[in-house]
Design a protein around this motif. Sequence first.
Motif, PDB file in Angstrom:
ATOM      1  N   SER A 430       0.908  -1.067   0.068  1.00 55.70           N
ATOM      2  CA  SER A 430       0.143  -0.076   0.087  1.00 55.70           C
ATOM      3  C   SER A 430       0.725   1.314  -0.141  1.00 55.70           C
ATOM      4  O   SER A 430       2.242   1.281   0.193  1.00 55.70           O
ATOM      5  N   ASN A 431       0.323   2.185  -0.084  1.00 53.37           N
ATOM      6  CA  ASN A 431       1.186   3.583  -0.139  1.00 53.37           C
ATOM      7  C   ASN A 431       1.540   3.914   1.325  1.00 53.37           C
ATOM      8  O   ASN A 431       2.265   5.072   1.439  1.00 53.37           O
ATOM      9  N   ARG A 432       1.176   3.152   2.237  1.00 55.62           N
ATOM     10  CA  ARG A 432       1.779   3.211   3.605  1.00 55.62           C
ATOM     11  C   ARG A 432       2.970   2.105   3.929  1.00 55.62           C
ATOM     12  O   ARG A 432       3.334   2.180   4.805  1.00 55.62           O
ATOM     13  N   LEU A 433       3.195   1.740   2.639  1.00 58.86           N
ATOM     14  CA  LEU A 433       4.325   0.613   2.746  1.00 58.86           C
ATOM     15  C   LEU A 433       4.168  -0.646   3.423  1.00 58.86           C
ATOM     16  O   LEU A 433       4.829  -1.261   3.998  1.00 58.86           O
ATOM     17  N   GLU A 434       2.654  -0.996   3.587  1.00 58.16           N
ATOM     18  CA  GLU A 434       2.170  -2.281   4.246  1.00 58.16           C
ATOM     19  C   GLU A 434       2.095  -3.363   3.018  1.00 58.16           C
ATOM     20  O   GLU A 434       1.556  -3.230   1.859  1.00 58.16           O
ATOM     21  N   LEU A 435       2.624  -4.531   3.284  1.00 57.01           N
ATOM     22  CA  LEU A 435       2.663  -5.530   2.445  1.00 57.01           C
ATOM     23  C   LEU A 435       0.955  -5.905   2.099  1.00 57.01           C
ATOM     24  O   LEU A 435       0.177  -6.295   3.051  1.00 57.01           O
ATOM     25  N   VAL A 436       0.444  -5.862   0.834  1.00 62.79           N
ATOM     26  CA  VAL A 436      -0.898  -6.320   0.590  1.00 62.79           C
ATOM     27  C   VAL A 436      -0.837  -7.755   0.053  1.00 62.79           C
ATOM     28  O   VAL A 436      -1.695  -8.646   0.565  1.00 62.79           O
TER      29      VAL A 436
END
Length: 691
Positions: A430-436
């Motif tokens: 995600s744009n929060r650098l969370e792995l999707v």
Amino acid sequence: MTKPALVLLVAALSAPALDARGSPPCTPVELFRDDFSRFPPGWLSTPVGQLNGAIQEYHYLPHRGVPPGPWANTIIHLDPWVAGDEDGRPYLEQHLVYDLPRQSNPLFITGDVEWGEVTVEALLRPLSGAEKAGIVFRYRTNRDFLFVALTDSRTVRLAERRLVETTFRVAEEHERASAPFPYDSKRYYRLRVEDRGGRIRGFVDDVQVLDVADPEGGRGKVGLVANVPARFQDFRVTTCADARTAIDGRIAEREAELARLRAGNPQPRLWKKFATQGFGAGRNVRFGDLDGDGALDMLIAQNVPRVRGDAFDHISALTAVTLDGKVLWQLGRPDPRNGLLTNDTPFQIHDLDGDGKNEVVLARDFKLQALDGATGKVKQWTWLPAMASDPKSPYELNNGDSLLFLDASGAGARRDILLKDRYQRFWVFSNRLELVFKGETNTGHYPYPLDLDADGRDEVLIGYSLWDATGRRLWDRDDVLEDHADASTLGNFTADPKAAPRVYWTGSDEGLVVADLQGKILKHVRVGHTQNLSVGRFRPELPGLQLMTVNFWKSPGIVSLFDPDGNLLQQGQPIYSGSPILPVNWRGDGQEFALLSGNVREGGMIDGRLQRVVTFPDDGHPDLTTYVIDLTGDARDEVVLWDQERVWIYTQDRPFTGKRIYAPVRNPPYNDSNYRASVSLPRWRESGKSP
């Protein structure tokens, strides 16, 4: 005497006399001769031959060490040619034992495609009888020529190399004639081929060994071929006086037509230039507005390869600079040694958080990072995924190969991040650098996102597979396509707006592949190792768009033009190396060109008939690499040329005149790559107005 008999007698008396071999008489004229004394002893490709051969996939180099003069090593990534002296006489030697003779051949070529009715000869000393060594004629491309060669220690052959392969990695080589001829490696043989008068004759030491009728004839360049070590001396090309007149006439007519076409196009005019000494690089640059002033800037990355080749490259320095040459910020320690590369690097410029200001998103030091575009300061970061289960990786963490943005969340903007490794895995954040999600497939080089089902979220074409926005693989064709995808795209490029989009791959040795949205292969054309792909309006008189490909490995420089169905329209070899072949909206009238390079002699822009219709001035500009983008705002493209020390930017020498101007829709600059398919979709707007 009857009237018909009289007519026949007059015709016979007026016909040209024939020589002893049944050919018209010939007053020989020398077209070309070389004893190879122009070349210093040693490799002709030192020092570049000691680098990664892929450097010329998308960089232009005039040569790899020694200027070849009138010759060309047309398999440019090979380094087979060595000069030397034997008993006081210079020679040229092919010194490699080439292990892919059924795919391509080391070649050394000279002359012009209009050469015809020629006699070609050379002294040949085969140093091995394991494979062929001989003379090339009727050369059109490095996959389209004829040759007479000694081979297998016992045979002389006349054969034709053909354009399109029907079997994966098996060259189409058609033998026209052969004859027994035992030979050894202790002496030179004078090999000669006469291609005139509707016949092809082969000679060894002035003894005719081959004779083939060829009423259609042909033209092309000439040269040498060898798949095993062999030495050549005293190369000579002759023709008949009347044939020389015809050759000169055809060349003059061609050059006059090119001059007419070039005069009808805007000429490149220098717009801006600045120095990048110390922090410059090759084709490892991104364009975007970094400081928020509304103008595009350049972000230049230097790199250091690690472990092996180009699989584990690390960004060593980043420099943000305006197009006036002002340095905005710099990270790392720049070093001119780290300017060239032969791979992608994972960094882009994009508004990641939607606040109207661009970030720099990159993988560096085993971290996925978002930097402030104006200052280069880290705004957020996360560790890259673990790689401990991969025995091929030297690291526990992934180091990144390339990245692009897509809309996997349905946010209405492409702010999710897809990061891939070299060929096996990818991860979406995600744009929060969370792995999707993550996936494994034959990734190829660079994915292509597009919302195919109009649900507000992108599907993504990764290699030979299609994935949805949840991480579900919809299909793949790894079962039938063996080499990886160098470039990938999908879309409706036909003239019918209701036609279903199609999938297009340049599949390396697989050639061009066209499939439907279910993965069914509709067209498969093996024209060699297709590397780069551009889609544009290269032939505006034809319906829809055209696809232009350029080859690299084993057949570099071959440019092919296809229609949206994958039918081959045009093919030639305007260059001998690779190129990004970027589409250029140079005129603004709907005719697009493709940019080869900035080189004065071998570069410029070609049209859909592969004619070099725009050339650059001989003003000392750099020509290592290129980019195409509208920088002045008039919808027409500027051309950015640079090397490791300077940047020059060219625009048109005249304003656009007309009520509406062609303003094509291009790949977004935040999804840039040395391997991306460059897509230019039609769009018009009123002249003088913003899109």
